[in-house]
Design a protein around this motif. Sequence first.
Motif: not given
Length: 206
Positions: A5-8, A29-32
Amino acid sequence: MNPASEKPTFVDLELKADGWIKKYVLHYELPDGRRFSYDSASRKSPEVYRAELEARNRGEAPIADAVCVVPQTREGALVLIKEFRYPLNSWCIAFPAGLIDPGEDPAHSIDRELREETGYALRTDLENALELLPQVGFSSAGLTDETIQVAFAQVEKVADATPEDSELILPFEIALEDIPRFLATNTTPISTRAQLILDGFARHRK
């Protein structure tokens, strides 16, 4: 929080090929924390495209790049076009559509494209001959940022079609009762918008 559910986070874009349609690589940048790049196409300049990507992040509503009109005659038939589409090397069934000129009102674009591609125009005897869908949509969100304003219009034939020299367009009508047969038997490539709208008319009549 569910990571899905987190946006890049948008980082930047690179213009890879210029032209009427431009090739971009978008960097995120991806959430991780990993970096990810994605190929995209747009007609917009890098400055405009970057500004619109940032506007989407702020939740601002998109502005239409083009119009697609669903014309209906006084007798109730729908007006479509069969247009040669170069990326397909084939004719394609669609509704009249076209780009909105800079600063142009979508209603003016709709009437202009109708006249050019079909020879039909908005009826002048009706106060509300045009109904715009309330939200601008995206034509192919996995490939491009292009946005479309879809409208339903009451039209009448006023002249012959006058497409541009490079446009090969054949307008035609479909009576509402013939739509199910057309959808079941048509073998010409068809745009997804036209397919879904025609199917909606067919289901409404059941």
